[in-house]
Structure formats: C-alpha cells, structure tokens
Design an enzyme around this catalytic site. Structure first.
Site, PDB file in Angstrom:
ATOM      1  N   ALA A  19       0.808  -1.225   0.000  1.00 16.62           N
ATOM      2  CA  ALA A  19       0.000   0.000   0.000  1.00 16.62           C
ATOM      3  C   ALA A  19       0.835   1.267   0.000  1.00 16.62           C
ATOM      4  CB  ALA A  19      -0.933   0.001   1.210  1.00 16.62           C
ATOM      5  N   HIS A 115      -3.925  -9.667  -5.377  1.00 14.46           N
ATOM      6  CA  HIS A 115      -5.269  -9.373  -4.875  1.00 14.46           C
ATOM      7  C   HIS A 115      -6.218  -8.920  -5.978  1.00 14.46           C
ATOM      8  CE1 HIS A 115      -4.246  -9.606  -0.501  1.00 14.46           C
ATOM      9  NE2 HIS A 115      -3.043  -9.403  -0.991  1.00 14.46           N
TER      10      HIS A 115
END
Length: 241
Positions: A19, A115
C-alpha cells in the site's frame, strides 16, 4: 548507495509492492478510510463476500467510491522508474498487493497481482469482464443477468491460485528481493521475502515504519518516500552503468 550496488550485482531481481507504493500517488490506504460515507463503517466489512451477498447496496457504493478515487490518481515517478528498470533488464518481476493497476499504467509488463485488479469488473455468474467504469455508469448487471463485481479478492475469498504460484516461483528464483511499501503483515505475501531469503537471495525492505521481517533483511530503509529512494537509486545506476 548500497541498493544500487545490490541491483547491479544481482542476476535476478524481484520487487514486492504494498500500500505504501500507492499512497504516494495520493490513493488512500484501504485500511485508513476515515471520512465521509465511511466514517461509521468498516471498509473490511464492506469489501467482503458477506457484503456482496447481503448488503449489496453498501457494497456497490463502497466500490463506486474506490473506483472514483482511483480515477483521480496516477502512477508516480517510482512506478515509472520500476517500469524503466524492467525494460532495461534490471528487474525481472513485480509482485503487488495493490489493486490499482498503477504498475501496468506506468509501463510494467511482468506484474503479478496477488489481490486482483480494481480496473475491471467481472460477472459473478459467467465470469465475463468489463471496464470498472461500468460501476460509475450504474451498470451492475451482465448480459447474462449475473451481477458485475470488481475483479478484486474480497475478504472471505482465496487469493487466485495461479498468481500465488507465480509469486512463489518468482521468490524462489530471486537473487535480490526488494520490498517497497509493505508492512508485511498480510499472508501469504509476507512469506515471499522469507522464501527468497531461504533460497539465497539478499533482502531489501523499504518502508516508512519497521516490519517484523527487518531482522532478516540485508538492507532496511525507513522514514523515506519510496519515490525518493527509487529516484536516488536510479541516478546512481545511471552513473555506474
């Protein structure tokens, strides 16, 4: 800079991004959505198979928000540097925990998305895919009548087996494994640096805060923006090559 030397000495370099790589583009951290509609909501609850099944309106609103936010952001210089390094043969693979597609947008080709991707939606019935902008046009039904959902891994779902296998293989092949902006708290991504290390790779971790794997690393860089670290490394590589 030691990172540049490690890269030049490496025959096979693999990158893992988390992130922290995306927040430098202005994209909010998924876990830190605190304002507006989500002030009283838990994003993890809304990004789940349970929400998909039983709270569909909230699910749709949440992903409309995420897609709209994504469209307002762009890859930063660090993404473009990684794409250039790939083109020059300095890195072989990028594994990412992010779903924003910034690596591909910046020009990277060898990207493993653990993901999934927020750039597309797919039919829950027939698996046909479409651009995620369909959600912003309030299009949620496939031509077959099935529900269109973002092509991301939801809480309650397993990661795509093919992506996990590719990531494992890349980690095993790595001679240098570089972590960029991951807290290394989420499995199975947090196992990849250990797999690389156990197969003889050198490990570099670039993250604003300490991680649980710092003691395994050959080089730890903290309290610096990833884009700045990559730009400095790139300048040194230009001087050395």
């Amino acid at each position: 800079m030691l990172l540049a030397k490690l890269m030049l000495d490496s025959k096979h370099t693999v990158i893992l991004t988390g992130a922290g790589m995306s927040t430098e583009s202005g994209l909010p951290d998924f876990r830190s959505v605190q304002t507006g509609l989500w002030q009283q909501e838990d994003p993890q609850r809304l990004a789940s198979t349970h929400a998909l099944q039983y709270h569909r309106e909230d699910f749709i609103s949440f992903y409309q928000y995420r897609i709209r936010t994504l469209r307002q952001c762009q890859p930063h210089a660090g993404h473009r540097i990684l794409a250039d390094w790939e083109a020059r043969g300095l890195i072989q693979t990028v594994i990412t925990q992010n779903v924003d597609g910034f690596h591909q947008q910046a020009g990277s080709r060898k990207v493993i998305e653990l993901h999934g991707s927020l750039r597309t939606v797919r039919c829950a019935r027939c698996n046909q895919s479409d651009e995620s902008e369909a959600y912003l046009d309030d299009t949620f039904s496939c031509t077959c009548g099935g529900f269109l959902r973002p092509s991301v891994v939801l809480f309650g779902e397993a990661l795509p087996a093919e992506a996990v296998e590719q990531a494992w293989r890349a980690a095993e092949q790595a001679k240098l494994f570089i972590v960029l902006g991951s807290s290394l708290q989420v499995s199975p991504a947090n196992q990849l640096p250990l797999i690389a290390k156990r197969n003889g790779a050198q490990l570099v971790i670039v993250n604003l805060e300490p991680t649980e794997l710092d003691e395994w690393a050959d080089l730890v860089i903290q309290n610096r923006k990833i884009g700045d670290v990559l730009a400095e490394t790139d300048r040194e590589l230009e001087q050395r090559i």
